[in-house]
Write an enzyme that holds these catalytic residues in place. Structure first.
Site, short mmCIF file in Angstrom:
data_model
loop_
_atom_site.label_atom_id
_atom_site.label_comp_id
_atom_site.label_asym_id
_atom_site.label_seq_id
_atom_site.Cartn_x
_atom_site.Cartn_y
_atom_site.Cartn_z
N CYS A 1 -6.49 -8.84 3.32
CA CYS A 1 -7.96 -8.01 3.66
C CYS A 1 -9.33 -8.79 3.96
O CYS A 1 -9.46 -8.87 4.85
CB CYS A 1 -8.22 -7.00 2.48
SG CYS A 1 -7.06 -5.53 2.18
N VAL B 1 0.78 -1.18 0.09
CA VAL B 1 0.07 -0.15 0.08
C VAL B 1 0.81 1.16 -0.10
O VAL B 1 0.73 2.14 -0.92
CB VAL B 1 -0.89 -0.19 1.30
CG1 VAL B 1 -1.75 1.38 1.34
CG2 VAL B 1 -1.94 -1.26 1.27
N ARG C 1 14.81 -3.53 2.89
CA ARG C 1 13.74 -2.88 1.73
C ARG C 1 13.94 -1.37 1.47
O ARG C 1 14.13 -1.39 0.44
CB ARG C 1 12.43 -2.98 2.65
CG ARG C 1 11.20 -2.26 1.95
CD ARG C 1 10.46 -3.22 0.91
NE ARG C 1 9.48 -2.52 0.41
CZ ARG C 1 8.93 -2.86 -0.94
NH1 ARG C 1 9.72 -3.67 -1.70
NH2 ARG C 1 7.80 -2.41 -1.18
#
Length: 426
Positions: A266, A14, A37
């Site tokens: 989700c 996201v 990352r």
């Protein structure tokens, strides 16, 4: 020149696409505690495959003097001078299916350390109504020493990202927005409206926006649970569920849901957030939890159907060679979070079968870390007693099944995408 500086906290599926998009018009710092990352993103490499390398490199700052652009950092000092903080961390559940707000608490603590008067903290994480103002804001107040809605403000704009979807990207999905005061609501809405081509919808309160998001996925979960239950019924009646759905789908208002494994970050999680809050206020949500029970049990159901077919085909179960195709939570995407393919795999492994897991998209190290399962990225050789297609990756459409499957073998198509004759499907 735009004076606003935005910090995006959490650079996952996201946060990174959002930070990239904001960086086309704003000065943006993408913050994440994962140093490896940060190092990869700073070179233009996104392991989630959500942002292409050339697109990411096009917004990365080459100089501190650049007016707009993106800097990726794990250093708190780099976000001290921001005035918008957008938190995009995951909201998982624990082993008892209860909401785990730890990532939200931790990220709120991080932001609170640099929070200044006039700053706005916007949450994008999916939560039950009340989390932003009742759970996160107190953390911000306590650590910063600032007063909510007097010294600093809050906003909420739920993410609607669909991992792996290159059509419905963040800028093409209408954005729900909200603020802790009417004036802040307009500011938050204007911020997103400046980059979201699909438009925005300003909700009257943060709680309304939180509720709107959590019911989106709960609605989808319930609808999939319904067709999963239909699949179980029609399988007992020897009726092709997909043929039934195709026929019913000729009516203009029939909803086109298909049976399957419901995982991911989700749909398989958010209904538990709503259910938890409902129970806290004294209501037992029967339909929501019933849908969850049906969908959570589909992995075991698929495995039991496969075992029945093995018995029917005189396949010795112990040490049977099984090839499982796919372990990500959805097709053409490397995301393995809360994947229900694991439920099928573990159930079949419990019969002491010889399991091989092939997934060209999943990161083997990540799968091993998350689930303790070994995976391969190349299609294995030899013939198998059973092949289970659990994820509809595009690579699986061109597989030569006759060369992989023994003459009396079982081919089970969980996703219902194969044109070849299969022994079973949902």
């Amino acid at each position: 020149m735009n004076k606003d500086k935005i910090a995006v906290i959490g650079l996952g599926y996201v946060g990174l696409p959002l930070a990239r998009l904001f960086a086309t018009k704003f000065n943006v710092v993408g913050f994440d505690i994962n140093q490896s990352r940060i190092e990869a993103l700073s070179k233009g490499i996104d392991a989630t495959l959500e942002v292409e390398e050339e697109v990411l490199k096009s917004v990365l700052k080459t100089s501190q003097n650049d007016e707009n652009g993106l800097i990726c950092s794990s250093n708190l000092d780099d976000i001290k001078d921001c005035n918008y903080y957008i938190i995009t961390v995951p909201t998982p559940i624990d082993k008892n299916n209860r909401p785990d707000l730890t990532p939200l608490y931790k990220s709120s603590e991080t932001v609170a350390k640099v929070l200044k008067k006039g700053d706005i903290v916007i949450y994008e994480s999916t939560v039950y109504p009340g989390v932003t103002e009742d759970e996160c804001v107190p953390v911000l107040e306590k650590i910063s020493g600032l007063k909510f809605n007097q010294d600093f403000f809050a906003g909420y704009s739920p993410e609607r990202i669909n991992p792996g979807d290159k059509l419905h990207t963040v800028d093409k999905i209408l954005k729900v927005t909200a603020g802790s005061t009417p004036e802040i609501g307009k500011k938050v809405d204007a911020l997103y409206a400046s980059i979201i081509t699909a438009g925005t919808h300003l909700a009257p309160t943060i709680k309304v926006a939180e509720a709107a998001k959590v019911i989106e996925n709960s609605q989808r979960d319930i609808n999939i649970a319904f067709v999963n239950e239909l699949a179980k019924i029609f399988n007992l009646m020897d009726i092709d569920t997909h043929a039934v759905l195709e026929a019913a789908g000729t009516k203009w208002n029939f909803l086109p849901f298909k049976p399957g494994l419901v995982g991911g970050h989700c749909i398989g999680v958010d209904p538990y957030y709503l259910a938890q809050k409902a129970q806290e206020v004294g209501y037992h949500p029967e339909i929501i939890l019933a849908g969850r029970r049906v969908n959570d049990g589909m992995g075991q159901y698929v495995a039991s159907e496969i075992i029945k077919l093995m018995v029917k085909n005189d396949i010795r179960i112990k040490n049977a060679r099984i090839l499982n195709l796919g372990i990500t939570f959805k097709e053409n995407c490397p995301d393995v979070r809360n994947t229900k393919a694991v439920d099928v795999i573990n159930q079949l492994k419990s019969y002491e079968t010889d399991m091989t897991i092939y997934d060209p998209w999943a990161n083997p190290e990540e799968v091993m870390h998350e689930y303790g399962l070994e995976t391969v990225k190349q299609l294995p050789e030899g013939q198998f007693d059973v092949i289970v297609l659990t994820v509809a990756h595009k690579e699986f459409l061109d597989v030569n099944w006759s060369s992989l499957l023994k003459p009396n073998g079982v081919l089970y198509d969980v996703k219902g995408i194969l044109k070849e004759k299969v022994n079973g499907r949902l």
